[in-house]
Motif scaffolding. Sequence first.
Motif, mmCIF file in Angstrom:
data_model
loop_
_atom_site.group_PDB
_atom_site.id
_atom_site.type_symbol
_atom_site.label_atom_id
_atom_site.label_comp_id
_atom_site.label_asym_id
_atom_site.label_seq_id
_atom_site.Cartn_x
_atom_site.Cartn_y
_atom_site.Cartn_z
ATOM 1 N N ASN A 220 0.846 -1.188 0.000
ATOM 2 C CA ASN A 220 0.000 0.000 0.000
ATOM 3 C C ASN A 220 0.887 1.244 0.000
ATOM 4 N N VAL A 221 0.529 2.209 -0.838
ATOM 5 C CA VAL A 221 1.188 3.515 -0.806
ATOM 6 C C VAL A 221 0.124 4.500 -0.351
ATOM 7 N N ALA A 222 0.205 4.874 0.923
ATOM 8 C CA ALA A 222 -0.862 5.620 1.561
ATOM 9 C C ALA A 222 -0.296 6.451 2.697
ATOM 10 N N SER A 223 -1.090 7.419 3.135
ATOM 11 C CA SER A 223 -0.657 8.275 4.237
ATOM 12 C C SER A 223 -0.879 7.627 5.591
ATOM 13 N N GLY A 224 -1.815 6.688 5.662
ATOM 14 C CA GLY A 224 -2.179 6.114 6.949
ATOM 15 C C GLY A 224 -3.141 6.977 7.744
ATOM 16 N N GLN A 225 -3.683 8.046 7.115
ATOM 17 C CA GLN A 225 -4.599 8.966 7.788
ATOM 18 C C GLN A 225 -5.912 9.020 7.020
ATOM 19 N N PRO A 226 -6.878 8.159 7.312
ATOM 20 C CA PRO A 226 -8.154 8.192 6.583
ATOM 21 C C PRO A 226 -8.934 9.464 6.873
ATOM 22 N N ALA B 296 6.267 0.469 5.329
ATOM 23 C CA ALA B 296 7.296 1.065 6.189
ATOM 24 C C ALA B 296 8.327 0.025 6.606
ATOM 25 N N ARG B 297 7.863 -1.162 6.907
ATOM 26 C CA ARG B 297 8.744 -2.206 7.423
ATOM 27 C C ARG B 297 9.596 -2.858 6.325
ATOM 28 N N GLU B 298 8.982 -3.194 5.196
ATOM 29 C CA GLU B 298 9.665 -3.977 4.178
ATOM 30 C C GLU B 298 10.229 -3.140 3.037
ATOM 31 N N LEU B 299 9.567 -2.028 2.711
ATOM 32 C CA LEU B 299 10.031 -1.169 1.618
ATOM 33 C C LEU B 299 10.831 0.022 2.126
ATOM 34 N N GLY B 300 10.658 0.361 3.389
ATOM 35 C CA GLY B 300 11.331 1.530 3.939
ATOM 36 C C GLY B 300 10.676 2.826 3.516
ATOM 37 N N PHE B 301 9.358 2.803 3.301
ATOM 38 C CA PHE B 301 8.648 3.991 2.832
ATOM 39 C C PHE B 301 7.550 4.382 3.802
#
Length: 349
Positions: A274-280, A324-329
């Motif tokens: 997922n490429v997302a902000s994490g803020q719905p 964040a964990r696997e891609l570092g993003f």
Amino acid sequence: MILLTGGAGFIGSHIAEALLDAGEPVRVLDALLPAAHREPPEIPDDAEFVHGDLRDAETVRAALHGVDAVCHQAGMVGLGTDFDDVVDYTAHNDLGTAMLLRELAQRRFAGRLVLASSMVVYGEGAYACAEHGAVRPAPRREADLRAGRFEPGCPSCGAPLRPRAVGEDEPTEPRNVYAATKLHQEHLCACFVRERPDVSLTALRYHNVYGPRMPRETPYAGVASLWASALAAGRAPLVFEDGGQLRDFVHVRDVARANVTALCAPEPAPGVFNVASGQPRPIVELARALHAAFADVGAPEPLLTGGFRLGDVRHVFASPEHAARELGFRAREPFAPTVAELARAPLRA
């Protein structure tokens, strides 16, 4: 050399700039479809540009010369106008991807392949029922939508559901043509890498992308573009349903950075992210933020229409933890200032 398909488009152009800033050589391949390009776009001087269609084998073959990584962004986006768009969507998204993969296979490509996918592959997002736990609601019925009953209920007991963040391991259930083509792209690429174990595939499921250079006044653009176009013209942004649909709005510069990370990190990160902000946020919040940014225009406030589109889903937003964990993003562009930036930035014709 990195081949960037669709590199003249909204997201692709930001990826091209980010790659060049990182010192990477870039070759842009773009068909310049009229739905996205009514005027010739500006291509960075340092990027090589090839005007051509992915569905043409000779064009793809030539564009792949000397390439050691591919960033596949090309395709038709959005829900389009109606089902008549089905042939164009499958031709550009599915056949174009198939042609690219066939040519990669024939030249025995070994390297990184990054695919632009989308959160639309999930269909409805993830939900929980107080009694039955995690559930997958059925597609919403037209009769319910016409009656203003927008929230899906538990498929077992009909009780109200609590929306929750989707992880990459959630089931996929595309509910419109565009979503079906994006999932098929993922499947085609996965089939390719099973036969080519020296290829690393990273599929990036973009959530609702916004930012400068969105195309204006086209049904193939995102809702942020449609609302910005309306406000700039002094019209009220029209918000479907009651505006409470939860989405994850992620800025295009963050999306570009995710692609650069996937292409250029010391080690590849195969998998789906997922490429997302994490803020719905409810979509009406975006409409109101844009309206505030256009205060000097004097446009009317957002209008909750109660209208709907059968291909739409109610809530879908993401967990960013796997990326964040696997891609570092992690996304880092703040919402309010970048919405104001969108209001000031000219939209592309």
